[in-house]
Motif scaffolding. Structure first.
Motif, mmCIF file in Angstrom:
data_model
loop_
_atom_site.group_PDB
_atom_site.id
_atom_site.type_symbol
_atom_site.label_atom_id
_atom_site.label_comp_id
_atom_site.label_asym_id
_atom_site.label_seq_id
_atom_site.Cartn_x
_atom_site.Cartn_y
_atom_site.Cartn_z
ATOM 1 N N PRO A 243 0.829 -1.217 0.000
ATOM 2 C CA PRO A 243 0.000 0.000 0.000
ATOM 3 C C PRO A 243 0.859 1.261 0.000
ATOM 4 O O PRO A 243 1.785 1.397 0.811
ATOM 5 C CB PRO A 243 -0.798 -0.123 1.294
ATOM 6 N N GLY A 244 0.553 2.145 -0.934
ATOM 7 C CA GLY A 244 1.268 3.412 -1.007
ATOM 8 C C GLY A 244 2.642 3.336 -1.622
ATOM 9 O O GLY A 244 3.377 4.335 -1.626
ATOM 10 N N LYS A 245 3.008 2.180 -2.147
ATOM 11 C CA LYS A 245 4.337 2.011 -2.741
ATOM 12 C C LYS A 245 4.214 1.563 -4.188
ATOM 13 O O LYS A 245 3.175 1.083 -4.627
ATOM 14 C CB LYS A 245 5.157 1.008 -1.934
ATOM 15 N N VAL A 246 5.309 1.731 -4.927
ATOM 16 C CA VAL A 246 5.308 1.295 -6.318
ATOM 17 C C VAL A 246 5.566 -0.201 -6.386
ATOM 18 O O VAL A 246 6.106 -0.799 -5.450
ATOM 19 C CB VAL A 246 6.379 2.062 -7.134
ATOM 20 N N ARG A 247 5.161 -0.792 -7.512
ATOM 21 C CA ARG A 247 5.396 -2.206 -7.721
ATOM 22 C C ARG A 247 6.891 -2.467 -7.918
ATOM 23 O O ARG A 247 7.555 -1.732 -8.659
ATOM 24 C CB ARG A 247 4.618 -2.683 -8.948
ATOM 25 N N GLY A 248 7.391 -3.490 -7.247
ATOM 26 C CA GLY A 248 8.810 -3.787 -7.337
ATOM 27 C C GLY A 248 9.095 -5.261 -7.524
ATOM 28 O O GLY A 248 8.249 -6.109 -7.251
ATOM 29 N N LEU A 249 10.296 -5.528 -7.982
ATOM 30 C CA LEU A 249 10.722 -6.891 -8.264
ATOM 31 C C LEU A 249 10.841 -7.718 -6.993
ATOM 32 O O LEU A 249 11.353 -7.239 -5.971
ATOM 33 C CB LEU A 249 12.089 -6.868 -8.956
ATOM 34 N N MET B 164 7.694 -18.880 -0.181
ATOM 35 C CA MET B 164 8.055 -17.789 0.715
ATOM 36 C C MET B 164 8.174 -18.325 2.137
ATOM 37 O O MET B 164 7.175 -18.776 2.706
ATOM 38 C CB MET B 164 7.008 -16.678 0.643
ATOM 39 N N ASN B 165 9.359 -18.277 2.680
ATOM 40 C CA ASN B 165 9.619 -18.734 4.047
ATOM 41 C C ASN B 165 10.069 -17.564 4.906
ATOM 42 O O ASN B 165 10.449 -16.506 4.399
ATOM 43 C CB ASN B 165 10.693 -19.820 4.041
ATOM 44 N N SER B 166 10.048 -17.771 6.201
ATOM 45 C CA SER B 166 10.499 -16.739 7.159
ATOM 46 C C SER B 166 9.850 -15.399 6.849
ATOM 47 O O SER B 166 10.517 -14.361 6.795
ATOM 48 C CB SER B 166 12.027 -16.618 7.125
ATOM 49 N N LEU B 167 8.558 -15.423 6.653
ATOM 50 C CA LEU B 167 7.835 -14.214 6.252
ATOM 51 C C LEU B 167 7.912 -13.144 7.328
ATOM 52 O O LEU B 167 7.916 -13.440 8.539
ATOM 53 C CB LEU B 167 6.376 -14.557 5.939
ATOM 54 N N LYS B 168 7.953 -11.903 6.861
ATOM 55 C CA LYS B 168 8.010 -10.730 7.735
ATOM 56 C C LYS B 168 6.811 -9.832 7.449
ATOM 57 O O LYS B 168 6.270 -9.853 6.333
ATOM 58 C CB LYS B 168 9.298 -9.953 7.474
ATOM 59 N N PRO B 169 6.407 -9.020 8.406
ATOM 60 C CA PRO B 169 5.291 -8.100 8.148
ATOM 61 C C PRO B 169 5.531 -7.213 6.925
ATOM 62 O O PRO B 169 4.580 -6.891 6.202
ATOM 63 C CB PRO B 169 5.219 -7.271 9.442
ATOM 64 N N GLU B 170 6.772 -6.860 6.670
ATOM 65 C CA GLU B 170 7.067 -6.017 5.506
ATOM 66 C C GLU B 170 6.933 -6.745 4.180
ATOM 67 O O GLU B 170 7.054 -6.131 3.115
ATOM 68 C CB GLU B 170 8.465 -5.397 5.627
ATOM 69 N N ASP B 171 6.662 -8.054 4.196
ATOM 70 C CA ASP B 171 6.367 -8.789 2.974
ATOM 71 C C ASP B 171 4.909 -8.636 2.567
ATOM 72 O O ASP B 171 4.510 -9.100 1.491
ATOM 73 C CB ASP B 171 6.687 -10.276 3.150
ATOM 74 N N THR B 172 4.120 -8.009 3.421
ATOM 75 C CA THR B 172 2.708 -7.794 3.113
ATOM 76 C C THR B 172 2.572 -6.940 1.858
ATOM 77 O O THR B 172 3.112 -5.835 1.782
ATOM 78 C CB THR B 172 1.999 -7.115 4.285
ATOM 79 N N ALA B 173 1.846 -7.464 0.877
ATOM 80 C CA ALA B 173 1.692 -6.771 -0.400
ATOM 81 C C ALA B 173 0.768 -7.592 -1.298
ATOM 82 O O ALA B 173 0.456 -8.747 -0.990
ATOM 83 C CB ALA B 173 3.045 -6.592 -1.094
ATOM 84 N N VAL B 174 0.379 -6.974 -2.406
ATOM 85 C CA VAL B 174 -0.246 -7.732 -3.489
ATOM 86 C C VAL B 174 0.874 -8.238 -4.387
ATOM 87 O O VAL B 174 1.717 -7.453 -4.829
ATOM 88 C CB VAL B 174 -1.237 -6.867 -4.289
ATOM 89 N N TYR B 175 0.886 -9.519 -4.628
ATOM 90 C CA TYR B 175 1.920 -10.159 -5.439
ATOM 91 C C TYR B 175 1.371 -10.431 -6.837
ATOM 92 O O TYR B 175 0.311 -11.041 -6.996
ATOM 93 C CB TYR B 175 2.385 -11.458 -4.782
#
Length: 119
Positions: free
Chosen positions: A41-47, A82-93
């Motif tokens: 949210p609020g960020k650009v799409r990234g690799l 995706m392993n060892s997930l972090k809250p900052e991995d939250t996104a639309v993939y």
């Protein structure tokens, strides 16, 4: 028409795992590069990660050692473990494919799948 359909998103706890799938359908000859991108949210799409037809891989620094991209060419499907997930991995993939069709190469995107990492 070529379509990419993602599945496997959802809610995971920090430290948990999810596996995303991306299946291609329609009329095409082959798929060259496939990849996963994400947009928070609020960020650009990234690799996130890409994989060539020869299975050469590339990862964003933020996911190296935690995420693994793979593909099954016979099924025209790509995966993202995706392993060892972090809250900052939250996104639309979003899944991406460079598809060879009878009209030339097409850049095709999936509709996206939401991944939420939260306790």
């Amino acid at each position: 028409q070529v379509q990419l359909v993602e599945s496997g998103g959802g809610l995971a706890q920090p430290g948990g795992s999810l596996r995303l799938s991306c299946a291609a359908s329609g009329s095409f000859f082959s798929i060259d590069r496939m990849g996963w991108y994400r947009q928070a949210p609020g960020k650009v799409r990234g690799l996130v990660a890409t994989i060539s037809s020869g299975s050469f891989t590339n990862y964003a620094d933020s996911v190296k050692g935690r995420f693994t991209i793979s593909r099954d060419n016979a099924k025209n499907t790509a995966y993202l473990q995706m392993n060892s997930l972090k809250p900052e991995d939250t996104a639309v993939y979003f899944c991406y494919g460079r598809v060879a069709s009878n009209t030339g190469f097409l850049d095709v995107w999936g509709q996206g799948t939401l991944v939420t990492v939260s306790s």
